[in-house]
Design a protein around this motif. Sequence first.
Motif, PDB file in Angstrom:
ATOM      1  N   GLY A  52       0.808  -1.210   0.000  1.00 58.14           N
ATOM      2  CA  GLY A  52       0.000   0.000   0.000  1.00 58.14           C
ATOM      3  C   GLY A  52       0.841   1.259   0.000  1.00 58.14           C
ATOM      4  N   ALA A  53       2.007   1.184   0.622  1.00 59.89           N
ATOM      5  CA  ALA A  53       2.933   2.322   0.622  1.00 59.89           C
ATOM      6  C   ALA A  53       3.727   2.318  -0.674  1.00 59.89           C
ATOM      7  CB  ALA A  53       3.888   2.218   1.815  1.00 59.89           C
ATOM      8  N   ASN A  54       4.380   3.417  -0.958  1.00 60.44           N
ATOM      9  CA  ASN A  54       5.273   3.463  -2.113  1.00 60.44           C
ATOM     10  C   ASN A  54       6.610   2.867  -1.708  1.00 60.44           C
ATOM     11  OD1 ASN A  54       3.416   4.705  -3.785  1.00 60.44           O
ATOM     12  ND2 ASN A  54       3.973   6.740  -3.066  1.00 60.44           N
ATOM     13  N   GLY A  55       6.967   1.730  -2.299  1.00 57.57           N
ATOM     14  CA  GLY A  55       8.250   1.084  -2.038  1.00 57.57           C
ATOM     15  C   GLY A  55       8.460   0.627  -0.613  1.00 57.57           C
ATOM     16  N   PRO A  56       7.521  -0.132  -0.023  1.00 54.14           N
ATOM     17  CA  PRO A  56       7.698  -0.542   1.370  1.00 54.14           C
ATOM     18  C   PRO A  56       8.786  -1.598   1.576  1.00 54.14           C
ATOM     19  CG  PRO A  56       5.762  -1.596   0.482  1.00 54.14           C
ATOM     20  CD  PRO A  56       6.265  -0.634  -0.569  1.00 54.14           C
ATOM     21  N   THR A  57       9.209  -2.250   0.497  1.00 53.95           N
ATOM     22  CA  THR A  57      10.229  -3.288   0.631  1.00 53.95           C
ATOM     23  C   THR A  57      11.491  -2.901  -0.130  1.00 53.95           C
ATOM     24  OG1 THR A  57       9.419  -4.495  -1.293  1.00 53.95           O
ATOM     25  CG2 THR A  57       8.516  -5.142   0.827  1.00 53.95           C
ATOM     26  N   THR A  58      12.607  -3.354   0.377  1.00 55.59           N
ATOM     27  CA  THR A  58      13.875  -3.165  -0.326  1.00 55.59           C
ATOM     28  C   THR A  58      14.035  -4.309  -1.329  1.00 55.59           C
ATOM     29  OG1 THR A  58      15.135  -4.453   1.279  1.00 55.59           O
ATOM     30  CG2 THR A  58      14.922  -2.061   1.692  1.00 55.59           C
ATOM     31  N   PRO A  59      14.895  -4.162  -2.312  1.00 57.31           N
ATOM     32  CA  PRO A  59      15.100  -5.250  -3.280  1.00 57.31           C
ATOM     33  C   PRO A  59      15.536  -6.557  -2.616  1.00 57.31           C
ATOM     34  CG  PRO A  59      16.012  -3.218  -4.149  1.00 57.31           C
ATOM     35  CD  PRO A  59      15.606  -2.936  -2.722  1.00 57.31           C
ATOM     36  N   GLU A  60      16.385  -6.474  -1.596  1.00 55.70           N
ATOM     37  CA  GLU A  60      16.816  -7.686  -0.890  1.00 55.70           C
ATOM     38  C   GLU A  60      15.637  -8.362  -0.191  1.00 55.70           C
ATOM     39  OE1 GLU A  60      18.124  -4.631  -0.342  1.00 55.70           O
ATOM     40  OE2 GLU A  60      20.194  -4.753  -1.065  1.00 55.70           O
ATOM     41  N   ALA A  61      14.747  -7.565   0.388  1.00 54.92           N
ATOM     42  CA  ALA A  61      13.563  -8.109   1.047  1.00 54.92           C
ATOM     43  C   ALA A  61      12.646  -8.780   0.035  1.00 54.92           C
ATOM     44  CB  ALA A  61      12.817  -7.007   1.785  1.00 54.92           C
ATOM     45  N   ASP A  62      12.506  -8.206  -1.152  1.00 51.11           N
ATOM     46  CA  ASP A  62      11.692  -8.824  -2.198  1.00 51.11           C
ATOM     47  C   ASP A  62      12.190 -10.234  -2.511  1.00 51.11           C
ATOM     48  OD1 ASP A  62       9.765  -6.844  -2.729  1.00 51.11           O
ATOM     49  OD2 ASP A  62      11.139  -5.766  -4.043  1.00 51.11           O
ATOM     50  N   ASP A  63      13.500 -10.401  -2.588  1.00 51.15           N
ATOM     51  CA  ASP A  63      14.077 -11.724  -2.865  1.00 51.15           C
ATOM     52  C   ASP A  63      13.744 -12.716  -1.752  1.00 51.15           C
ATOM     53  OD1 ASP A  63      15.196 -10.707  -5.193  1.00 51.15           O
ATOM     54  OD2 ASP A  63      17.185 -10.399  -4.290  1.00 51.15           O
ATOM     55  N   ILE A  64      13.859 -12.285  -0.514  1.00 50.36           N
ATOM     56  CA  ILE A  64      13.565 -13.158   0.628  1.00 50.36           C
ATOM     57  C   ILE A  64      12.094 -13.541   0.644  1.00 50.36           C
ATOM     58  CG2 ILE A  64      13.457 -13.235   3.158  1.00 50.36           C
ATOM     59  CD1 ILE A  64      15.992 -11.377   3.092  1.00 50.36           C
ATOM     60  N   LEU A  65      11.214 -12.575   0.419  1.00 49.17           N
ATOM     61  CA  LEU A  65       9.773 -12.854   0.407  1.00 49.17           C
ATOM     62  C   LEU A  65       9.427 -13.853  -0.693  1.00 49.17           C
ATOM     63  CD1 LEU A  65       8.531  -9.213   1.012  1.00 49.17           C
ATOM     64  CD2 LEU A  65       8.356 -11.128   2.626  1.00 49.17           C
ATOM     65  N   ARG A  66       9.996 -13.660  -1.886  1.00 49.45           N
ATOM     66  CA  ARG A  66       9.752 -14.592  -2.987  1.00 49.45           C
ATOM     67  C   ARG A  66      10.235 -15.995  -2.614  1.00 49.45           C
ATOM     68  NH1 ARG A  66      12.996 -12.675  -6.648  1.00 49.45           N
ATOM     69  NH2 ARG A  66      14.598 -14.142  -6.015  1.00 49.45           N
ATOM     70  N   ASP A  67      11.437 -16.093  -2.082  1.00 48.25           N
ATOM     71  CA  ASP A  67      11.986 -17.394  -1.699  1.00 48.25           C
ATOM     72  C   ASP A  67      11.159 -18.078  -0.617  1.00 48.25           C
ATOM     73  OD1 ASP A  67      14.000 -16.953  -3.530  1.00 48.25           O
ATOM     74  OD2 ASP A  67      15.520 -16.428  -2.014  1.00 48.25           O
ATOM     75  N   ASN A  68      10.483 -17.277   0.217  1.00 44.17           N
ATOM     76  CA  ASN A  68       9.652 -17.831   1.286  1.00 44.17           C
ATOM     77  C   ASN A  68       8.210 -18.069   0.860  1.00 44.17           C
ATOM     78  OD1 ASN A  68      11.842 -17.863   2.988  1.00 44.17           O
ATOM     79  ND2 ASN A  68      11.293 -15.987   4.058  1.00 44.17           N
ATOM     80  N   GLY A  69       7.909 -17.831  -0.411  1.00 46.64           N
ATOM     81  CA  GLY A  69       6.574 -18.132  -0.930  1.00 46.64           C
ATOM     82  C   GLY A  69       5.520 -17.085  -0.637  1.00 46.64           C
ATOM     83  N   VAL A  70       5.929 -15.864  -0.292  1.00 47.46           N
ATOM     84  CA  VAL A  70       4.964 -14.787  -0.049  1.00 47.46           C
ATOM     85  C   VAL A  70       4.647 -14.139  -1.392  1.00 47.46           C
ATOM     86  CG1 VAL A  70       4.526 -12.603   1.131  1.00 47.46           C
ATOM     87  CG2 VAL A  70       5.891 -14.385   2.265  1.00 47.46           C
TER      88      VAL A  70
END
Length: 82
Positions: A52-70
């Motif tokens: 909902g926010a503009n850019g709430p995640t960092t690129p590194e966090a995006d990778d972790i979330l993807r790897d964790n199935g989010v």
Amino acid sequence: MGSVVGFAGAEDRIAPERFWSVACDILIPAALGQQITKDNAGQIRAYIMLEGANGPTTPEADDILRDNGVLVVPDVIANAGG
């Protein structure tokens, strides 16, 4: 500014460092950018995250979330450009 602390029927207050680890189906970070980082992304226990926010995640966090199935719905889709 108000608060939900003391809301009838709510669970106990949690420590700020536990905020991102609360189990939920959908997480909507909607206030500030870069709040989800490599340091806390692994704690997220949601199935879907709607940015909902503009850019709430960092690129590194995006990778972790993807790897964790989010499933992350990016801000450009979820908030229609804010």
